[in-house]
Scaffold this active site. Structure first.
Site, PDB file in Angstrom:
ATOM      1  N   ASP A  87      45.586  -5.837 -34.845  1.00  0.00           N
ATOM      2  CA  ASP A  87      44.695  -5.599 -35.998  1.00  0.00           C
ATOM      3  C   ASP A  87      44.651  -4.108 -36.333  1.00  0.00           C
ATOM      4  O   ASP A  87      44.331  -3.721 -37.457  1.00  0.00           O
ATOM      5  CB  ASP A  87      43.260  -6.071 -35.702  1.00  0.00           C
ATOM      6  CG  ASP A  87      43.133  -7.592 -35.709  1.00  0.00           C
ATOM      7  OD1 ASP A  87      43.980  -8.251 -36.334  1.00  0.00           O
ATOM      8  OD2 ASP A  87      42.182  -8.103 -35.084  1.00  0.00           O
ATOM      9  N   GLY A 146      42.439 -10.013 -47.343  1.00  0.00           N
ATOM     10  CA  GLY A 146      42.549 -10.169 -45.894  1.00  0.00           C
ATOM     11  C   GLY A 146      43.802 -10.936 -45.493  1.00  0.00           C
ATOM     12  O   GLY A 146      44.275 -10.825 -44.359  1.00  0.00           O
ATOM     13  N   ALA A 196      30.817  -3.836 -37.059  1.00  0.00           N
ATOM     14  CA  ALA A 196      31.050  -3.050 -35.837  1.00  0.00           C
ATOM     15  C   ALA A 196      31.612  -3.945 -34.750  1.00  0.00           C
ATOM     16  O   ALA A 196      31.512  -3.650 -33.564  1.00  0.00           O
ATOM     17  CB  ALA A 196      29.743  -2.402 -35.374  1.00  0.00           C
ATOM     18  N   LYS A 225      37.723 -11.772 -28.483  1.00  0.00           N
ATOM     19  CA  LYS A 225      38.584 -10.572 -28.461  1.00  0.00           C
ATOM     20  C   LYS A 225      38.120  -9.542 -27.441  1.00  0.00           C
ATOM     21  O   LYS A 225      38.927  -8.787 -26.910  1.00  0.00           O
ATOM     22  CB  LYS A 225      38.647  -9.942 -29.861  1.00  0.00           C
ATOM     23  CG  LYS A 225      39.478 -10.758 -30.837  1.00  0.00           C
ATOM     24  CD  LYS A 225      39.553 -10.074 -32.193  1.00  0.00           C
ATOM     25  CE  LYS A 225      40.293 -10.940 -33.194  1.00  0.00           C
ATOM     26  NZ  LYS A 225      40.383 -10.317 -34.515  1.00  0.00           N
TER      27      LYS A 225
HETATM   28  P1  NAP Z   1      32.988 -10.014 -34.460  1.00  0.00           P
HETATM   29  O1  NAP Z   1      33.522  -9.177 -33.353  1.00  0.00           O
HETATM   30  O2  NAP Z   1      32.245 -11.262 -34.140  1.00  0.00           O
HETATM   31  O3  NAP Z   1      32.056  -9.057 -35.368  1.00  0.00           O
HETATM   32  C1  NAP Z   1      31.387  -9.565 -36.487  1.00  0.00           C
HETATM   33  C2  NAP Z   1      30.741  -8.419 -37.255  1.00  0.00           C
HETATM   34  O4  NAP Z   1      30.241  -8.943 -38.475  1.00  0.00           O
HETATM   35  C3  NAP Z   1      29.554  -7.787 -36.527  1.00  0.00           C
HETATM   36  O5  NAP Z   1      29.527  -6.429 -36.862  1.00  0.00           O
HETATM   37  C4  NAP Z   1      28.367  -8.544 -37.126  1.00  0.00           C
HETATM   38  O6  NAP Z   1      27.154  -7.794 -37.154  1.00  0.00           O
HETATM   39  C5  NAP Z   1      28.831  -8.695 -38.561  1.00  0.00           C
HETATM   40  N1  NAP Z   1      28.201  -9.843 -39.212  1.00  0.00           N
HETATM   41  C6  NAP Z   1      28.347 -11.157 -38.887  1.00  0.00           C
HETATM   42  N2  NAP Z   1      27.628 -11.921 -39.747  1.00  0.00           N
HETATM   43  C7  NAP Z   1      27.015 -11.067 -40.608  1.00  0.00           C
HETATM   44  C8  NAP Z   1      26.138 -11.262 -41.724  1.00  0.00           C
HETATM   45  N3  NAP Z   1      25.755 -12.482 -42.120  1.00  0.00           N
HETATM   46  N4  NAP Z   1      25.709 -10.171 -42.398  1.00  0.00           N
HETATM   47  C9  NAP Z   1      26.089  -8.934 -42.004  1.00  0.00           C
HETATM   48  N5  NAP Z   1      26.922  -8.671 -40.953  1.00  0.00           N
HETATM   49  C10 NAP Z   1      27.384  -9.745 -40.271  1.00  0.00           C
HETATM   50  O7  NAP Z   1      34.168 -10.485 -35.452  1.00  0.00           O
HETATM   51  P2  NAP Z   1      35.497  -9.688 -35.811  1.00  0.00           P
HETATM   52  O8  NAP Z   1      36.590 -10.106 -34.908  1.00  0.00           O
HETATM   53  O9  NAP Z   1      35.181  -8.236 -35.912  1.00  0.00           O
HETATM   54  O10 NAP Z   1      35.848 -10.306 -37.255  1.00  0.00           O
HETATM   55  C11 NAP Z   1      35.092  -9.963 -38.399  1.00  0.00           C
HETATM   56  C12 NAP Z   1      35.673 -10.690 -39.622  1.00  0.00           C
HETATM   57  O11 NAP Z   1      36.983 -10.226 -39.884  1.00  0.00           O
HETATM   58  C13 NAP Z   1      35.803 -12.207 -39.441  1.00  0.00           C
HETATM   59  O12 NAP Z   1      35.509 -12.835 -40.664  1.00  0.00           O
HETATM   60  C14 NAP Z   1      37.260 -12.390 -39.095  1.00  0.00           C
HETATM   61  O13 NAP Z   1      37.760 -13.674 -39.444  1.00  0.00           O
HETATM   62  C15 NAP Z   1      37.882 -11.305 -39.959  1.00  0.00           C
HETATM   63  N6  NAP Z   1      39.188 -10.867 -39.461  1.00  0.00           N
HETATM   64  C16 NAP Z   1      40.238 -10.972 -40.315  1.00  0.00           C
HETATM   65  C17 NAP Z   1      41.481 -10.538 -39.909  1.00  0.00           C
HETATM   66  C18 NAP Z   1      42.636 -10.629 -40.865  1.00  0.00           C
HETATM   67  O14 NAP Z   1      43.784 -10.544 -40.418  1.00  0.00           O
HETATM   68  N7  NAP Z   1      42.379 -10.763 -42.160  1.00  0.00           N
HETATM   69  C19 NAP Z   1      41.660  -9.998 -38.624  1.00  0.00           C
HETATM   70  C20 NAP Z   1      40.556  -9.900 -37.779  1.00  0.00           C
HETATM   71  C21 NAP Z   1      39.317 -10.347 -38.210  1.00  0.00           C
HETATM   72  P3  NAP Z   1      26.129  -7.800 -35.919  1.00  0.00           P
HETATM   73  O15 NAP Z   1      26.677  -6.824 -34.921  1.00  0.00           O
HETATM   74  O16 NAP Z   1      24.853  -7.325 -36.529  1.00  0.00           O
HETATM   75  O17 NAP Z   1      26.062  -9.200 -35.400  1.00  0.00           O
END
Ligand code: NAP
Length: 283
Positions: A105, A236, A129, A69
């Site tokens: 989003d 979600g 974040a 993204k």
């Molecule tokens: P991203 O840019 O890769 O960010 C992931 C975030 O999660 C970072 O802040 C990361 O922390 C944190 N994280 C990952 N593993 C972790 C763990 N084991 N413990 C604590 N923190 C953790 O991903 P994203 O696009 O923001 O997506 C995040 C989640 O939202 C995903 O599961 C995605 O599938 C979901 N999502 C859902 C929708 C929906 O429509 N429902 C839409 C978008 C995203 P660090 O910075 O410390 O690595």
């Protein structure tokens, strides 16, 4: 509708993308409106190659998912200011050869939350974040919510908070603040006291609105626990639905068939969790 030489091609680009629910949702919508279009999943480790291919082949619209993204931004011709502010693009529209990046989003997270609460004047905690956390933060700030960002890597949350005009929270132990809204925007399972990522029960009071962006299962253990504590919960899946509805509008210029799109997700829901889900798109 038979696919032929005039079929418009859409797809999701990510890694992994193979388990995405978006193809089911968008293809159901195309079929119901009789559009000559198809939506596929492109699981790739070569984002640059995929975007060159999308240009060369005239792919009409793309969803962008983990981990691309942010990385897709320099590969596009135009970025919507909100997507730029969030530092994340989840939607690309190929407008006669110009690739335009947007982020549904931002509105999708707010629309899902609105199923259980109005965000105006409320205080929200967003855990994470990454792209999704920043999108939700921006969406809520636009609605007049006071937003706090907290993340495993605190420096990332601090930077994101500064750039978005949100607040930064190092951890929950050291705060007396109460939140009206709590969002998990990480892929991690949130537990209670003792787990590595935890929201203590003193924050999960009756009436607090809780959303988990994770949608497998539709009701995560975190949501189930919050509901037991008297919180209002939203899955979600609901956010997935609302961001997808907005993508459909952008790509086709048509009013999305809401019942059909929700039905495509509810089919999935009924497999993993029979019965009603508070705040799911098809209730
Ligand atoms: P991203 O840019 O890769 O960010 C992931 C975030 O999660 C970072 O802040 C990361 O922390 C944190 N994280 C990952 N593993 C972790 C763990 N084991 N413990 C604590 N923190 C953790 O991903 P994203 O696009 O923001 O997506 C995040 C989640 O939202 C995903 O599961 C995605 O599938 C979901 N999502 C859902 C929708 C929906 O429509 N429902 C839409 C978008 C995203 P660090 O910075 O410390 O690595």
């Amino acid at each position: 509708m038979e696919h032929d030489a005039r079929t418009f091609l859409y797809g999701i680009i990510g890694h992994p993308a193979i388990n995405s629910l978006s193809p089911g949702m968008h293809n159901a919508a195309f079929r119901s409106l009789g559009l000559n279009a198809v939506y596929l999943a492109f699981d790739t480790i070569d984002l640059e190659g995929a975007m060159r291919g999308a240009r060369a082949l005239g792919i009409r619209g793309m969803s962008i998912t983990i981990p691309y993204k942010g990385r897709v931004i320099p590969l596009l011709d135009e970025i919507h200011p909100d997507a730029l502010a969030a530092g994340a693009v989840n939607t690309v529209f190929n407008d006669n050869g110009r690739l335009k990046g947007m982020n549904t989003d931002i509105t999708g997270s707010v629309a899902a939350l609105r199923r259980i609460t109005g965000p105006e004047g409320k205080r929200a905690l967003i855990i994470g974040a990454g792209g999704a956390a920043r999108a939700a933060a921006l969406g809520l700030i636009k609605e007049g919510t006071e937003v706090f960002l907290m993340n495993r890597n605190s420096r990332k949350a601090e930077e994101a908070a500064r750039s978005l005009g949100a607040n930064f929270l190092e951890n929950l132990e050291q705060t007396d603040l109460r939140f009206h809204i709590i969002i998990n925007a990480t892929p991690a399972a949130i537990g209670q006291e003792g787990s590595s990522l935890c929201v203590p029960d003193r924050f999960l009071k009756k009436g607090v609105a809780v959303m988990d962006m994770v949608y497998r299962p539709a009701i995560t253990p975190f949501l189930a626990h919050a509901r037991k504590r008297g919180c209002l919960i939203v899955s979600g899946l609901s956010m997935l639905f609302h961001q997808g509805v907005e993508q459909f509008r952008i790509w086709t210029g048509l009013e999305p068939p809401l019942e059909i799109m929700a039905g495509a997700l509810c089919h999935y829901k009924s497999i993993v969790l029979p019965g009603k889900i508070s705040g799911a798109p098809c209730e």
